[in-house]
Design an enzyme around this catalytic site. Structure first.
Site, PDB file in Angstrom:
ATOM      1  N   ARG A 304      35.660  24.302  31.098  1.00  0.00           N
ATOM      2  CA  ARG A 304      35.577  25.698  30.547  1.00  0.00           C
ATOM      3  C   ARG A 304      36.916  26.417  30.162  1.00  0.00           C
ATOM      4  O   ARG A 304      36.998  26.843  29.138  1.00  0.00           O
ATOM      5  CB  ARG A 304      34.355  26.556  30.927  1.00  0.00           C
ATOM      6  CG  ARG A 304      34.219  27.742  29.924  1.00  0.00           C
ATOM      7  CD  ARG A 304      32.959  28.737  30.592  1.00  0.00           C
ATOM      8  NE  ARG A 304      31.807  28.274  30.124  1.00  0.00           N
ATOM      9  CZ  ARG A 304      31.159  28.444  29.019  1.00  0.00           C
ATOM     10  NH1 ARG A 304      31.662  29.136  28.169  1.00  0.00           N
ATOM     11  NH2 ARG A 304      29.995  28.186  28.774  1.00  0.00           N
ATOM     12  N   GLU A 705      28.957  37.315  30.748  1.00  0.00           N
ATOM     13  CA  GLU A 705      30.362  37.170  31.210  1.00  0.00           C
ATOM     14  C   GLU A 705      31.359  37.615  30.276  1.00  0.00           C
ATOM     15  O   GLU A 705      32.634  38.097  30.649  1.00  0.00           O
ATOM     16  CB  GLU A 705      30.566  35.556  31.324  1.00  0.00           C
ATOM     17  CG  GLU A 705      29.875  34.946  32.220  1.00  0.00           C
ATOM     18  CD  GLU A 705      29.743  33.220  32.312  1.00  0.00           C
ATOM     19  OE1 GLU A 705      29.320  32.905  31.328  1.00  0.00           O
ATOM     20  OE2 GLU A 705      30.239  32.728  33.007  1.00  0.00           O
TER      21      GLU A 705
HETATM   22 MO1  MOS Z   1      28.024  31.817  36.341  1.00  0.00          MO
HETATM   23  S1  MOS Z   1      30.164  32.093  36.628  1.00  0.00           S
HETATM   24  O1  MOS Z   1      28.247  30.768  34.816  1.00  0.00           O
HETATM   25  O2  MOS Z   1      27.451  31.392  37.651  1.00  0.00           O
END
Ligand code: MOS
Length: 755
Positions: A304, A705
């Site tokens: 990523r 996120e």
């Molecule tokens: Mo999350 S950092 O994709 O558990």
């Protein structure tokens, strides 16, 4: 709609692991962790510990009936150490006793003799010594070598980001119970119930169908319980397997901080080239990821990083190479953003350095290079971009020119205090980068009283996913929210779940709920159409009322469901969803890995005290691309929480390991996280609601996120404030920007060249 947990949270009535009533006969587990970061076990003496009061049994790797292996991506992580230890705190033995205190006393009597081996804590040293978790990976677009001669400006440098402690309020823990015929039930504080089930099965040597993993909710996860919850759950299960007794293990805070991995620190090199018009022509980066002692999720985190190496910019020539480096620290792991923030920091540092070199603000380069719809990311996917819209909207609604002028005026008049600002545009890909993980299932039951029970693979960890699942069902059936209950996440009801991670949980599980509800609805509509002798498309349900030709008839939800039961219509459905169109070829490093991207722009303003090095974040103003938010309250909460967590990572939170691999920042007295006094004085969120089609659930884009990365703007705003005081300040691109580092930047001696 309010988060459905808000009432019970406020009253302290929500159930977490530690709220599960203790069953008579419960035993308590405690792991004995290695006191050395790297070495060979010469002798392990349990004899004194075994004689301690209350001790039932002490387990070692020899007691593992199946495979002593919990590694998910790479099988390199034993449950209990065999002949070597690879980090301080690595579990070597498991004490099971009648009370936690007795287990704690017994631990102190365990004697271990270790022959020390060389300890590596630095990822660059690990790379130099060939200590790599997986082979390096490189993403390329165009050809950087051909591009460098075309650049008017080339800037190189180093960028480093430190780790981050998850600091979920609820520490890691599990509670396991013996069921009949060797089966085991595990209550686990995990983001990945199936991961616990799968690895417990491997360790115990029993099939997965003998392991029920159940999760009501977590007191926070942030990635720390995506993979690393398994250890504690499986240790409990090992005890239950042998003793046929309930076993509980709930880590205390210092144990949790010492024994579990954190956000991967990165040490990176960059080279950026621009033409005269400030177009970024080429970008080359090399990332050294500090993976810790085992792979855990680090290879996926690394991937990523590469996917986000160019953040929200279009760069025609890119070469990004990433190394996952094995060190003698606890295995590092997922943390909100999953390597994306680490990658994005590097290109932001490169842009900032280029701007400083040219004597212009970074935003002149940032705004010039925003990715546009149709532009290609280095991994082959074409952007559907909202980058410019977010940027332009931010300038308009927040009147950024006024902010800039205000700062200039302030800085001209003030000596002791200086202000700085920075833009942080973000772009985050939504989907698990491992394509097969993009699937989810939901089980929907409509009971004869018209109430609805739903199970999914989604784990509620405070992010409000259960509220969103409920909203989806209420929307499809058009019933009142109080008819619906979201049940626990349970491996006997929902199989083969992907962890609740990658910001994709609401999308994947929500679509599965939608599919299941629609299937039930279709059968109910069919039944009503027969009853009223009308075509099916003339029947609908609105607010629990059946409509025929759009007009209410004397037939409501309760009657419909009762009839459904009497007519033996299936009132339950298991829905399966797999987003279409995702593919990726790791050989060419090209494909279409993401269902979509989330975009946004933040503007951060800070003030530093040039006498003390302290600072405040005056404001963070954000334009965020929500698609069409299905729950504004929850999404606002996610933005605020993510932002503050990102600010913490960039400013206060400083993980310190010494050269022996010992964690020095091992308590809340030595590891500072943002509190209410260190959050921005003002957070202003503008919802960019687009009417466009997208693959999100009810077009409401993922929000977990992405907002963390707005926090990166704080780091650059602080640098700009320092430069307002001292234009020739030389500050390494190294996070966190603690007050000490601010002072170093303000007053540190410049290296004297050619003295
Ligand atoms: Mo999350 S950092 O994709 O558990």
């Amino acid at each position: 709609m309010k988060n459905i947990d808000s009432f019970s949270h406020l009253r302290g009535e929500s159930i977490y692991l530690d709220d599960v009533p203790l069953v008579a006969g419960t035993l308590f587990a405690l792991a004995f962790g290695s006191p050395h970061a790297h070495g060979k076990i010469l002798n392990l003496d349990l004899s004194e510990a075994e004689k301690m009061p209350g001790v039932v049994r002490i387990f070692t790797y020899k007691d593992v009936p199946g495979e002593n292996q919990i590694g998910g991506i790479v099988p390199d992580e034993p449950l209990l150490a065999e002949h070597h230890v690879h980090f301080q705190g690595m579990p070597v033995a498991l004490v099971v006793a009648e009370s936690v205190e007795e287990a704690r006393n017994a631990i102190k009597k365990i004697k271990i003799e270790i022959e020390p081996l060389h300890i590596i804590t630095d990822p660059r040293e690990a790379r130099a010594k060939g200590e790599l978790i997986v082979p390096p990976r490189t993403f390329t677009l165009g050809n950087v070598e051909n591009a460098w001669p075309l650049c008017a400006h080339i800037v190189e440098g180093v960028a480093e980001t430190n780790g981050q402690e998850h600091l979920y309020i609820e520490t890691q823990g599990a509670y396991s119970f013996p069921l009949e015929n060797g089966s085991i039930r595990i209550i686990s504080s995990t983001q990945g119930p199936t991961a616990v089930q799968r690895h417990a099965a491997i360790v115990l040597g029993i099939p997965m169908h003998m392991l029920e993993v159940d999760v009501t909710r977590l007191g926070g996860g942030f990635g720390g319980k995506e993979d690393q919850a398994s250890m504690w759950a499986i240790l409990c299960a090992l005890g239950t397997h042998h003793l046929r007794k309930p076993v509980k293990y709930s880590l205390d805070r210092m144990e949790d901080m010492r024994m579990t991995g954190k956000r991967n620190p990165y040490s990176s090199d960059f080279k950026i080239g621009l033409d005269k018009e400030l177009n970024i022509i080429a970008f080359e980066s090399t990332y050294h990821q500090n993976a810790g002692a085992a792979a855990d999720l680090s290879p996926a985190v690394l991937e990523r990083t590469l996917f986000h190496s160019t953040n929200t910019y279009f760069v025609p020539n890119v070469k990004a190479t990433a190394y996952s480096c094995r060190t003698n620290l606890p295995p590092n792991t997922a943390f909100r953003g999953f390597g994306g923030p680490q990658g994005m920091f590097v290109i932001e540092a490169a842009i900032h350095k280029a701007a400083s070199h040219l004597g212009i603000p970074a935003w002149e380069i940032q705004s010039k290079n925003l990715i546009q719809t149709g532009d290609e990311f280095p991994f082959g996917q074409k952007a559907e971009s909202e980058a410019s819209e977010c940027w332009v909207t931010a300038n308009q609604v927040f009147e950024t020119e006024k902010i800039q002028n205000g700062i200039e005026k302030f800085n001209a008049e003030s000596i002791r205090f200086k202000k700085g600002m920075a833009y942080m545009p973000i772009c985050f890909g939504i989907s698990f980068t491992k394509t097969p993980m993009n699937q989810a299932r939901a089980l929907v039951h409509v009971y004869t009283d018209g109430s609805i029970g739903i199970s999914t693979g989604a784990v509620e960890m405070g992010q409000g996913v259960n509220t969103k699942m409920l909203q989806v069902a209420a929307h499809v059936f058009s019933v009142e929210a109080n008819r619906i209950k979201i049940h626990t996440t349970n491996t006997f009801r929902i199989s083969n779940t992907s962890p609740s991670a990658a910001s994709a949980t609401a999308d994947l599980n929500g679509k599965a709920v939608e599919i299941a509800c629609n299937a039930i609805l279709k059968r109910l509509i069919q039944m009503a159409a027969e009853k009223y002798e009308v075509p099916e498309n003339e029947v609908s349900i609105e607010n629990e009322q059946v409509l025929i030709f759009g007009k209410p008839v004397n037939y409501n939800w309760s009657q419909l469901i009762q009839d459904g039961y009497l007519k033996r219509v299936a009132l339950s459905e298991h829905g399966h969803y797999a987003p279409p169109g995702l593919h990726y070829d790791p050989k060419t490093e090209k494909g279409h890995p993401f269902a979509y991207h989330v975009y946004g722009t933040s503007i951060t303003e800070v003030t530093i005290d040039c006498l003390r090095g302290t600072y405040v974040v005056d404001s963070v103003k954000i334009v965020h691309d929500f698609g069409m938010s299905m729950n504004v309250r929850i999404d606002r909460g996610q933005i605020e929480g993510g932002l503050v967590q990102g600010i913490g990572w960039m400013t206060l939170e400083e993980i310190v390991y010494d050269e022996t691999g010992r964690l020095r920042s091992n308590a809340l007295s030595t590891y500072k996280v943002p509190d209410i006094y260190s959050v921005p004085k003002e957070i202003d969120i503008h919802f960019l609601q687009t009417k466009k089609e997208n693959m999100a659930i009810l077009r409401s884009k993922a929000v977990g996120e992405p907002p963390l990365m707005y926090g990166i703007g704080t780091y650059f705003a602080l640098r700009n404030a320092i430069q307002a005081y001292r234009s020739d300040a030389e500050i390494p691109y190294s996070t966190p920007m603690t007050p000490e580092k601010v002072l170093m930047g303000l007053y540190g001696k410049k290296e004297v060249v050619n003295a």
